[in-house]
Design a protein around this motif. Sequence first.
Motif, mmCIF file in Angstrom:
data_model
loop_
_atom_site.group_PDB
_atom_site.id
_atom_site.type_symbol
_atom_site.label_atom_id
_atom_site.label_comp_id
_atom_site.label_asym_id
_atom_site.label_seq_id
_atom_site.Cartn_x
_atom_site.Cartn_y
_atom_site.Cartn_z
ATOM 1 N N ARG A 265 -0.119 12.306 8.886
ATOM 2 C CA ARG A 265 -0.359 11.186 7.976
ATOM 3 C C ARG A 265 -0.980 9.980 8.659
ATOM 4 N NH1 ARG A 265 4.902 11.312 3.931
ATOM 5 N NH2 ARG A 265 4.422 13.344 3.029
ATOM 6 N N ARG A 266 -1.061 10.020 9.978
ATOM 7 C CA ARG A 266 -1.758 8.924 10.658
ATOM 8 C C ARG A 266 -3.213 8.865 10.213
ATOM 9 N NH1 ARG A 266 -1.293 9.491 16.908
ATOM 10 N NH2 ARG A 266 -2.564 7.633 16.764
ATOM 11 N N SER A 267 -3.785 10.000 9.859
ATOM 12 C CA SER A 267 -5.194 10.058 9.477
ATOM 13 C C SER A 267 -5.407 9.948 7.973
ATOM 14 C CB SER A 267 -5.812 11.372 9.970
ATOM 15 O OG SER A 267 -5.157 12.485 9.387
ATOM 16 N N GLY B 242 0.805 -1.209 0.000
ATOM 17 C CA GLY B 242 0.000 0.000 0.000
ATOM 18 C C GLY B 242 0.841 1.262 0.000
ATOM 19 N N ARG B 243 0.275 2.317 -0.580
ATOM 20 C CA ARG B 243 1.002 3.580 -0.691
ATOM 21 C C ARG B 243 1.244 4.227 0.670
ATOM 22 N NH1 ARG B 243 0.677 1.188 -5.548
ATOM 23 N NH2 ARG B 243 -0.811 2.108 -7.003
ATOM 24 N N LYS B 244 0.217 4.221 1.496
ATOM 25 C CA LYS B 244 0.298 4.923 2.778
ATOM 26 C C LYS B 244 1.409 4.363 3.658
ATOM 27 C CE LYS B 244 -2.397 5.970 6.923
ATOM 28 N NZ LYS B 244 -3.714 5.861 7.594
ATOM 29 N N LYS B 245 1.501 3.044 3.757
ATOM 30 C CA LYS B 245 2.529 2.436 4.602
ATOM 31 C C LYS B 245 3.931 2.792 4.124
ATOM 32 C CE LYS B 245 -0.086 -1.535 6.350
ATOM 33 N NZ LYS B 245 -0.209 -3.014 6.353
ATOM 34 N N VAL B 246 4.125 2.782 2.817
ATOM 35 C CA VAL B 246 5.447 3.127 2.284
ATOM 36 C C VAL B 246 5.797 4.565 2.627
ATOM 37 C CG1 VAL B 246 6.815 3.419 0.186
ATOM 38 C CG2 VAL B 246 5.344 1.417 0.446
ATOM 39 N N MET B 247 4.830 5.475 2.495
ATOM 40 C CA MET B 247 5.075 6.881 2.812
ATOM 41 C C MET B 247 5.513 7.055 4.259
ATOM 42 S SD MET B 247 1.823 8.571 0.821
ATOM 43 C CE MET B 247 2.031 10.190 1.541
ATOM 44 N N ILE B 248 4.811 6.412 5.167
ATOM 45 C CA ILE B 248 5.092 6.588 6.597
ATOM 46 C C ILE B 248 6.406 5.930 6.987
ATOM 47 C CG2 ILE B 248 4.295 5.983 8.914
ATOM 48 C CD1 ILE B 248 1.445 6.477 7.936
ATOM 49 N N ALA C 274 8.929 5.151 5.091
ATOM 50 C CA ALA C 274 10.056 5.828 4.440
ATOM 51 C C ALA C 274 10.442 7.093 5.195
ATOM 52 C CB ALA C 274 9.711 6.156 2.991
ATOM 53 N N LEU C 275 9.449 7.830 5.674
ATOM 54 C CA LEU C 275 9.738 9.025 6.460
ATOM 55 C C LEU C 275 10.456 8.681 7.755
ATOM 56 C CD1 LEU C 275 6.682 11.437 6.219
ATOM 57 C CD2 LEU C 275 9.069 11.988 5.805
ATOM 58 N N LEU C 276 9.993 7.653 8.423
ATOM 59 C CA LEU C 276 10.650 7.222 9.663
ATOM 60 C C LEU C 276 12.092 6.803 9.395
ATOM 61 C CD1 LEU C 276 7.823 5.141 11.389
ATOM 62 C CD2 LEU C 276 8.857 7.245 12.257
ATOM 63 N N PHE C 277 12.288 6.073 8.312
ATOM 64 C CA PHE C 277 13.621 5.605 7.938
ATOM 65 C C PHE C 277 14.542 6.783 7.685
ATOM 66 C CE2 PHE C 277 16.728 3.363 5.269
ATOM 67 C CZ PHE C 277 16.805 2.138 5.900
ATOM 68 N N TYR C 278 14.042 7.749 6.924
ATOM 69 C CA TYR C 278 14.820 8.949 6.619
ATOM 70 C C TYR C 278 15.181 9.718 7.888
ATOM 71 C CZ TYR C 278 14.769 14.039 6.137
ATOM 72 O OH TYR C 278 15.013 15.368 6.297
ATOM 73 N N ALA C 279 14.184 9.935 8.758
ATOM 74 C CA ALA C 279 14.425 10.720 9.972
ATOM 75 C C ALA C 279 15.439 10.037 10.881
ATOM 76 C CB ALA C 279 13.113 10.942 10.715
ATOM 77 N N PHE C 280 15.319 8.721 11.026
ATOM 78 C CA PHE C 280 16.222 7.982 11.916
ATOM 79 C C PHE C 280 17.670 8.091 11.440
ATOM 80 C CE2 PHE C 280 18.537 4.044 12.871
ATOM 81 C CZ PHE C 280 18.502 4.081 14.270
ATOM 82 N N PHE C 281 17.894 7.856 10.156
ATOM 83 C CA PHE C 281 19.277 7.854 9.673
ATOM 84 C C PHE C 281 19.832 9.265 9.507
ATOM 85 C CE2 PHE C 281 18.307 3.415 8.680
ATOM 86 C CZ PHE C 281 19.431 2.834 9.229
ATOM 87 N N THR C 282 18.976 10.253 9.405
ATOM 88 C CA THR C 282 19.458 11.631 9.430
ATOM 89 C C THR C 282 20.014 11.967 10.812
ATOM 90 O OG1 THR C 282 17.905 12.337 7.720
ATOM 91 C CG2 THR C 282 18.790 14.050 9.151
ATOM 92 N N VAL C 283 19.345 11.506 11.857
ATOM 93 C CA VAL C 283 19.835 11.722 13.220
ATOM 94 C C VAL C 283 21.122 10.926 13.450
ATOM 95 C CG1 VAL C 283 19.315 11.404 15.674
ATOM 96 C CG2 VAL C 283 17.558 12.271 14.116
ATOM 97 N N VAL C 284 21.192 9.708 12.898
ATOM 98 C CA VAL C 284 22.435 8.917 12.996
ATOM 99 C C VAL C 284 23.579 9.675 12.334
ATOM 100 C CG1 VAL C 284 23.596 6.803 12.235
ATOM 101 C CG2 VAL C 284 21.277 6.692 13.146
ATOM 102 N N ALA C 285 23.331 10.257 11.168
ATOM 103 C CA ALA C 285 24.367 11.034 10.480
ATOM 104 C C ALA C 285 24.794 12.235 11.316
ATOM 105 C CB ALA C 285 23.855 11.492 9.115
ATOM 106 N N ALA C 286 23.834 12.854 11.997
ATOM 107 C CA ALA C 286 24.148 14.022 12.822
ATOM 108 C C ALA C 286 25.076 13.658 13.982
ATOM 109 C CB ALA C 286 22.863 14.635 13.363
ATOM 110 N N ALA C 287 24.951 12.439 14.498
ATOM 111 C CA ALA C 287 25.762 12.006 15.634
ATOM 112 C C ALA C 287 26.957 11.164 15.225
ATOM 113 C CB ALA C 287 24.884 11.200 16.602
ATOM 114 N N ALA C 288 27.208 11.045 13.921
ATOM 115 C CA ALA C 288 28.240 10.137 13.416
ATOM 116 C C ALA C 288 29.617 10.450 14.017
ATOM 117 C CB ALA C 288 28.314 10.215 11.902
ATOM 118 N N PRO C 289 30.313 9.426 14.552
ATOM 119 C CA PRO C 289 31.637 9.644 15.130
ATOM 120 C C PRO C 289 32.764 9.598 14.103
ATOM 121 C CG PRO C 289 30.962 7.381 15.486
ATOM 122 C CD PRO C 289 29.821 8.054 14.784
ATOM 123 N N SER C 290 32.442 9.162 12.875
ATOM 124 C CA SER C 290 33.489 9.008 11.868
ATOM 125 C C SER C 290 32.919 9.241 10.474
ATOM 126 C CB SER C 290 34.097 7.598 11.927
ATOM 127 O OG SER C 290 33.124 6.622 11.547
#
Length: 203
Positions: A184-186, A74-80, A82-98
């Motif tokens: 997007r929950r709704s 479904g489209r909705k699940k992919v949208m949500i 994907a956003l979570l995936f993007y946000a999580f790894f953006t924060v990982v990049a922000a804290a990257a030690p190397s």
Amino acid sequence: DRLPLSRPHYSLLIMGGLGYTFDGMDAAIVAFLLPSARAEWGLSSGQLGIIGSATPFGYLFGAALAGILGDRIGRKKVMIYALLFYAFFTVVAAAAPSYEVFLVARVLAGLGTGAESAIIAPYLSEFVPAARRGWFIGALAGFFSFGFVGAAVLGRLIVPTFDGGWRWVQVITAIPVLMVLWWRRSLPESPRWLLLNGRDEEA
């Protein structure tokens, strides 16, 4: 297809457009991070070039996966997701030690961005009357420009002003995604996708 554009359509446009805004911001902010990353880890010009290519590289695979997964779950699940995936790894990049961790995180953040960007347009187009679909998708694409402007503002005001500003600016680009996720929950699932999968009553 018989219905005119109405308030729900414009609400969907704003929600999807905000996703595009953050995608554009994530793509453009990299240019403002490169000088700080060079100073932090003593990177060569070649390594900086690889960082600049990391997000588009992930974007390519994310966009390809979005189409496959969008048809299956479904489209909705992919949208949500994907956003979570993007946000999580953006924060990982922000804290990257190397450099290596930063590079991998940027690729994976790009994967999430690519998946989210690729699925928004078909998702919204499946709600819009055929006669207005071109205008609607064109208006949606325009939201990318807001992301580029936002990245320029953050790059000018945050990166050179604070210690570790290049890290904080990545956190800032990830935080507003939580607001979009709340909205997007709704969101309904695409009625066309539901019909294609035999879920007529839900559609």
